[in-house]
Design a protein around this motif. Structure first.
Motif, mmCIF file in Angstrom:
data_model
loop_
_atom_site.group_PDB
_atom_site.id
_atom_site.type_symbol
_atom_site.label_atom_id
_atom_site.label_comp_id
_atom_site.label_asym_id
_atom_site.label_seq_id
_atom_site.Cartn_x
_atom_site.Cartn_y
_atom_site.Cartn_z
ATOM 1 N N GLU A 253 7.182 -0.589 0.588
ATOM 2 C CA GLU A 253 8.050 -1.746 0.339
ATOM 3 C C GLU A 253 7.259 -2.879 -0.315
ATOM 4 O O GLU A 253 7.745 -3.524 -1.251
ATOM 5 N N TYR A 254 6.068 -3.121 0.181
ATOM 6 C CA TYR A 254 5.222 -4.195 -0.360
ATOM 7 C C TYR A 254 4.868 -3.916 -1.817
ATOM 8 O O TYR A 254 4.983 -4.800 -2.678
ATOM 9 N N LEU A 255 4.422 -2.699 -2.112
ATOM 10 C CA LEU A 255 4.020 -2.352 -3.474
ATOM 11 C C LEU A 255 5.206 -2.400 -4.425
ATOM 12 O O LEU A 255 5.088 -2.896 -5.558
ATOM 13 N N ALA A 256 6.352 -1.898 -3.983
ATOM 14 C CA ALA A 256 7.538 -1.881 -4.839
ATOM 15 C C ALA A 256 7.980 -3.295 -5.194
ATOM 16 O O ALA A 256 8.364 -3.578 -6.342
ATOM 17 N N ALA A 257 7.901 -4.196 -4.224
ATOM 18 C CA ALA A 257 8.346 -5.570 -4.456
ATOM 19 C C ALA A 257 7.430 -6.324 -5.399
ATOM 20 O O ALA A 257 7.837 -7.314 -6.013
ATOM 21 N N ARG A 258 6.175 -5.873 -5.543
ATOM 22 C CA ARG A 258 5.199 -6.613 -6.345
ATOM 23 C C ARG A 258 4.831 -5.935 -7.667
ATOM 24 O O ARG A 258 3.979 -6.442 -8.400
ATOM 25 N N GLN A 259 5.464 -4.810 -7.964
ATOM 26 C CA GLN A 259 5.119 -4.118 -9.204
ATOM 27 C C GLN A 259 5.347 -4.966 -10.440
ATOM 28 O O GLN A 259 4.603 -4.869 -11.418
ATOM 29 N N VAL A 260 6.383 -5.810 -10.420
ATOM 30 C CA VAL A 260 6.736 -6.583 -11.605
ATOM 31 C C VAL A 260 6.041 -7.938 -11.633
ATOM 32 O O VAL A 260 6.241 -8.722 -12.541
ATOM 33 N N MET A 261 5.214 -8.237 -10.621
ATOM 34 C CA MET A 261 4.554 -9.536 -10.540
ATOM 35 C C MET A 261 3.175 -9.484 -11.191
ATOM 36 O O MET A 261 2.492 -8.457 -11.154
ATOM 37 N N PRO A 262 2.730 -10.601 -11.739
ATOM 38 C CA PRO A 262 1.383 -10.636 -12.347
ATOM 39 C C PRO A 262 0.277 -10.383 -11.327
ATOM 40 O O PRO A 262 -0.799 -9.894 -11.683
ATOM 41 N N GLN A 263 0.547 -10.755 -10.056
ATOM 42 C CA GLN A 263 -0.469 -10.585 -9.010
ATOM 43 C C GLN A 263 -0.368 -9.233 -8.296
ATOM 44 O O GLN A 263 -0.908 -9.064 -7.209
ATOM 45 N N ALA A 264 0.317 -8.282 -8.894
ATOM 46 C CA ALA A 264 0.441 -6.960 -8.266
ATOM 47 C C ALA A 264 -0.952 -6.388 -8.024
ATOM 48 O O ALA A 264 -1.810 -6.413 -8.914
ATOM 49 N N PRO A 265 -1.224 -5.889 -6.819
ATOM 50 C CA PRO A 265 -2.574 -5.378 -6.525
ATOM 51 C C PRO A 265 -2.926 -4.173 -7.391
ATOM 52 O O PRO A 265 -2.083 -3.310 -7.637
ATOM 53 N N THR A 266 -4.174 -4.153 -7.826
ATOM 54 C CA THR A 266 -4.693 -2.989 -8.545
ATOM 55 C C THR A 266 -5.633 -2.174 -7.672
ATOM 56 O O THR A 266 -6.052 -1.081 -8.055
ATOM 57 N N ALA A 267 -5.966 -2.714 -6.496
ATOM 58 C CA ALA A 267 -6.840 -2.010 -5.554
ATOM 59 C C ALA A 267 -6.443 -2.391 -4.132
ATOM 60 O O ALA A 267 -5.958 -3.506 -3.887
ATOM 61 N N VAL A 268 -6.649 -1.460 -3.212
ATOM 62 C CA VAL A 268 -6.324 -1.683 -1.806
ATOM 63 C C VAL A 268 -7.533 -1.299 -0.963
ATOM 64 O O VAL A 268 -8.076 -0.192 -1.103
ATOM 65 N N VAL A 269 -7.943 -2.221 -0.110
ATOM 66 C CA VAL A 269 -8.980 -1.954 0.897
ATOM 67 C C VAL A 269 -8.268 -1.778 2.232
ATOM 68 O O VAL A 269 -7.494 -2.649 2.648
ATOM 69 N N CYS A 270 -8.511 -0.662 2.900
ATOM 70 C CA CYS A 270 -7.814 -0.372 4.164
ATOM 71 C C CYS A 270 -8.786 -0.453 5.337
ATOM 72 O O CYS A 270 -9.957 -0.082 5.213
ATOM 73 N N SER A 271 -8.280 -0.895 6.484
ATOM 74 C CA SER A 271 -9.151 -1.082 7.641
ATOM 75 C C SER A 271 -9.530 0.234 8.306
ATOM 76 O O SER A 271 -10.439 0.271 9.126
ATOM 77 N N ASN A 272 -8.824 1.326 7.971
ATOM 78 C CA ASN A 272 -9.277 2.640 8.419
ATOM 79 C C ASN A 272 -8.753 3.716 7.474
ATOM 80 O O ASN A 272 -7.903 3.448 6.610
ATOM 81 N N ASP A 273 -9.259 4.917 7.631
ATOM 82 C CA ASP A 273 -8.911 5.996 6.702
ATOM 83 C C ASP A 273 -7.463 6.452 6.836
ATOM 84 O O ASP A 273 -6.837 6.834 5.836
ATOM 85 N N LEU A 274 -6.922 6.472 8.045
ATOM 86 C CA LEU A 274 -5.533 6.899 8.196
ATOM 87 C C LEU A 274 -4.603 5.962 7.428
ATOM 88 O O LEU A 274 -3.630 6.408 6.804
ATOM 89 N N LEU A 275 -4.874 4.662 7.474
ATOM 90 C CA LEU A 275 -4.068 3.729 6.699
ATOM 91 C C LEU A 275 -4.273 3.955 5.203
ATOM 92 O O LEU A 275 -3.331 3.825 4.411
ATOM 93 N N ALA A 276 -5.486 4.286 4.796
ATOM 94 C CA ALA A 276 -5.736 4.569 3.384
ATOM 95 C C ALA A 276 -4.930 5.776 2.920
ATOM 96 O O ALA A 276 -4.356 5.779 1.821
ATOM 97 N N ILE A 277 -4.872 6.803 3.743
ATOM 98 C CA ILE A 277 -4.088 7.995 3.399
ATOM 99 C C ILE A 277 -2.610 7.633 3.279
ATOM 100 O O ILE A 277 -1.906 8.087 2.364
ATOM 101 N N ARG A 278 -2.153 6.784 4.166
ATOM 102 C CA ARG A 278 -0.750 6.363 4.107
ATOM 103 C C ARG A 278 -0.490 5.483 2.886
ATOM 104 O O ARG A 278 0.594 5.508 2.304
ATOM 105 N N CYS A 279 -1.479 4.687 2.485
ATOM 106 C CA CYS A 279 -1.339 3.891 1.265
ATOM 107 C C CYS A 279 -1.240 4.787 0.038
ATOM 108 O O CYS A 279 -0.483 4.489 -0.912
#
Length: 378
Positions: A253-279
């Protein structure tokens, strides 16, 4: 006076019975049978089962092999009565659904078995009430010491109780100046990870974390992220999600809402690997390719990450060794009847595992090689 003499004699008799009972075998084999088989004295056999750390490894293995061949087992209940020790270690971890804690438990189990201890594990589901309940049950059971990973070492009522009672304990993963800990420097590692992403051209770096209030490890990693973003003069972005259920949907939901914004993230740092897999899954759901459109990095170094396509880039910590070293600290403290303190804390090495899930930031005007159609979510 006669009463005192009789009491002393009774104590002597009881001690003699317990001294014998601790070595009482199951079935028909005796300690002397084991000593004859291993070609050692009965006293050495006794030390192997009651204080294995005092016996040379090669001699200990010979006695254990002889006992196994004869089907001999010591009477653990009687030994506990005699020594006031159960030779059991209590273990309190947040969950075993996250492989990082399962790997730690494996290290604990291996080291405990080698030292002649059993383990009694509990999980807390990241809930403070469960932490207290688990600790109470383990203390009531009479474990010799505890290994814990708590939500917040600075405010833990469980740790306050253990310190007041002088109960031996050591923390795993938690990192705090007032407690004995076996951990890594997650704060510095995440700061270095942000610097790595910045060097790859990323200017909009999102951090996805489990609930910060439920984990001081996540807090420390977030602090490292903030430090790295400040050093690069970048604006931080934080998305807190559940540790287990519902994380993929929230990130999508977060990524979809920000795809059209100039500040859309190009990288994600996750606090653990399971969250990274889900990202990575969330990125796919909204039509983003990893790492072409979105770089994703984790923290933990679980083996599953290496089996993904693309393989997960992550900060790898030595979870099995964390478990093993925590047991070694406790066993040494118990053998010397000394209390562990902050000076006994260990900081273990970690490393960055490159993987395939991060890449140079794509120039906005360049064409993506991603073949997934961009789509809204849900």
């Amino acid at each position: 006076m006669a009463g005192v003499t009789s009491l002393s004699r009774l104590r002597h008799i009881l001690k003699s019975i317990l001294d014998f009972a601790v070595l009482l075998p199951l079935q028909s084999k005796t300690i002397r049978d084991v000593s004859n088989e291993a070609r050692v004295s009965p006293a050495t056999v006794s030390r192997v089962f009651n204080a294995p750390d005092t016996v040379r490894p090669e001699l200990r293995e010979r006695v254990q092999a002889a006992a196994a061949a004869l089907g001999y087992r010591p009477n653990v209940s009687a030994r506990s009565l005699r020594t006031q020790r159960t030779r059991a270690l209590g273990v309190v971890l947040p969950t075993l659904s996250n492989p990082v804690f399962a790997e730690c438990l494996q290290g604990i189990a291996q080291a405990a078995s080698a030292a002649g201890y059993s383990i009694v594990p509990f999980t807390t589901d990241y809930k403070l009430a469960h932490e207290a309940h688990a600790a109470n049950l383990l203390l009531a059971r009479g474990v010799d010491a505890l290994i814990l990973c708590v939500a917040n070492a600075a405010r833990s009522a469980v740790l306050t109780r253990l310190r007041s009672a002088k109960s031996p304990y050591v923390l795993v993963y938690n990192r705090h100046a007032r407690h004995p800990c076996v951990s890594v420097d997650g704060r510095a590692a995440v700061t270095a990870l942000v610097a790595r992403l910045h060097a790859l051209g990323h200017r909009h770096i999102l951090m996805v974390s489990g609930a910060l209030a439920a984990s001081d490890r996540a807090q420390q990693r977030h602090q490292g992220y903030l430090r790295g973003m400040a050093a690069a003069d970048l604006k931080p972005q934080l998305l807190e999600v559940p540790f287990m259920e519902g994380a993929t949907e929230r990130v999508a939901e977060y990524l979809a809402a920000r795809q059209v914004m100039p500040q859309a993230p190009t990288a994600v740092v996750c606090s653990n690997d399971l969250l990274a897999i889900r990202c990575m899954r969330a990125a796919h759901l909204v039509g983003l390719c990893v790492p072409d459109d979105l770089s994703v990095a984790g923290f933990d170094g679980i083996g599953l990450g290496e089996e993904l396509t693309p393989a997960l880039s992550t900060i790898a910590q030595p979870s099995t060794e964390i478990g093993r070293r925590s047991v070694e600290l406790l066993v040494q403290a118990l053998a010397g009847a000394v209390q562990l303190g902050p000076d006994n804390s260990l900081t273990l090495d970690l490393h960055f595992r490159a993987g395939e899930s991060i890449a140079a930031a794509r120039v906005p005007s360049s064409k993506s090689t991603c073949s997934l159609p961009r789509r809204t979510y849900p």
